[in-house]
Design a protein around this motif. Sequence first.
Motif, short mmCIF file in Angstrom:
data_model
loop_
_atom_site.label_atom_id
_atom_site.label_comp_id
_atom_site.label_asym_id
_atom_site.label_seq_id
_atom_site.Cartn_x
_atom_site.Cartn_y
_atom_site.Cartn_z
N ARG A 1 4.45 -3.66 9.72
CA ARG A 1 3.40 -3.41 10.50
C ARG A 1 3.52 -3.37 12.14
NH1 ARG A 1 -1.59 -4.47 7.81
NH2 ARG A 1 -0.77 -3.03 6.21
N ASP B 1 -5.71 -1.35 -4.75
CA ASP B 1 -5.12 -2.05 -3.80
C ASP B 1 -5.72 -3.36 -3.43
OD1 ASP B 1 -2.94 -2.33 -2.11
OD2 ASP B 1 -3.35 -0.73 -0.84
N ASP B 2 -5.03 -4.40 -3.11
CA ASP B 2 -5.47 -5.83 -2.53
C ASP B 2 -6.52 -6.37 -3.52
OD1 ASP B 2 -4.32 -6.08 -0.43
OD2 ASP B 2 -5.45 -4.52 0.65
N THR C 1 0.92 -1.24 0.03
CA THR C 1 -0.09 -0.08 0.01
C THR C 1 0.87 1.22 0.11
OG1 THR C 1 -1.65 -0.96 1.09
CG2 THR C 1 -1.69 1.21 1.21
MG MG Z 1 -2.15 -3.03 1.93
#
Ligand code: MG
Length: 444
Positions: free
Chosen positions: A310, A211-212, A155
């Motif tokens: 993350r 995205d995704d 992202t």
């Molecule tokens: Mg993402």
Amino acid sequence: MKDTISEAVWADILAHVRTDHAPAARGWFAQLRPLSLVGGELTIGAANAAQLTYLENHARQVFVEAAQAATGRLVSVSFVFDPAVGAAVAPVEREPLTFERENAVLRLSALYTFDEFVTGPCNQLAHASCCAVGENPGRAYNPLFIHGSVGLGKTHLLQAVCHRVLDHAPATRISYLSCETLANHFIEAVERGALHSFRYMYRNVDVLVVDDIQFLANRDRMQEEFFHTFNTLYQAQKQIILSADCMPAEIPSLEERLVSRFNWGLVTRIEAPCLDTRIAIVRKKAKLKGVALPDDAAMLIASRIKSNTRELEGAIARIQGRACFNNGIIDRNLVESALDQEVPRSDRILRIQDITSAVTEHFGIKLSDMQSKRRSRSVAVPRQICMYFARQLTRHSLEEIGGFFGGRDHTTVLHADRLIKRRRNEEPDFRARLEQIERTLSIN
Ligand code: MG
Ligand code: ADP
């Protein structure tokens, strides 16, 4: 406190929304109803699921601010689906779907730029191809398809391309959105008989970033629509950028013609970062948050958390939180204790049997049920959880895991893994359940 607001105040709120937040406002907001105002929380009823999704994704803050402006109080806002709202509304008030470039731009995070992205052997190729596309949209690689596991920066890179394109050519029409949002727009357009507008909106952009895209899985009509969108843009040499958590061919039941198109340009994979890259990321994120992290602390964090960027950020946030109670001092003890909260997942290798016994025990079902063809929810969810843990905690291949659970193919395992990860992120109760099973697993 009254348990709802007057019509006059509601009208005032809507007026604030329309004037102060015009790009987010929609004609159908007139259908919404204020249902209650209890304990400072204003509950607003929506007529259908598409409205609810839009409101939750794009309009919560808008309504919070409008409600505060109209009432002069601190008000929080929640949205619910209310069949009565839908029934009361005559389906007349239809506005064309409109494409607002401001909206697309607003959804970009200012932090997701190339400057903030740390490169290393794991992501060099993806980074370089994104830079090239950012400099030369429609000419460098088309489509550009970036894939990799969750939390590795997909992202971030996609948004960095958008920033770069807009820096060079601010008038470029970019549509950046998640596949889920695209699907919601599509459903909304179908429901309102506004497919025309939907097509116009997405086929008249210079750069389409989704995205995704793995969430196209098993959505036949959406795939069909996306196929035509893709063709139109591609033929007009407009840039298409996609991300997913797996290669095109691994997206469950993705039409062959889409798989092949996704492979037409450049497909690059982001790997998990190596130690040096992780250290650099930790340093960068700490600096960004204003955390004075000593070098050995950065090293310690980076050597413990291996798979997901993350989680590195989460660790820094925890350390920052704890430092507040330690006079701002970040020492080894503090870092250790913050990291202890983290389960060192990648270090634990389990047997598939350990997983099935923890899960069957937790749900009170039999192993033979999970290995059967049964698809009822009571069996399917535990089976998916097993597949997820097997993927995370064993070294078995997708095929082996699928085989173990009643001869299912590898895309089923990927789908299960993805679904559980998503529910883990989005549903606190579900996460608690998984954590309970994880506790059993670490004792085994
Ligand atoms: Mg993402
Ligand atoms: P994905 O979309 O692949 O799941 P994200 O792009 O959301 O991952 O990244 C998760 C977090 O990690 C974001 O805050 C992002 O800024 C950060 N991140 C991931 N990779 C990097 C990197 N190489 N450099 C800096 N930050 C990164």
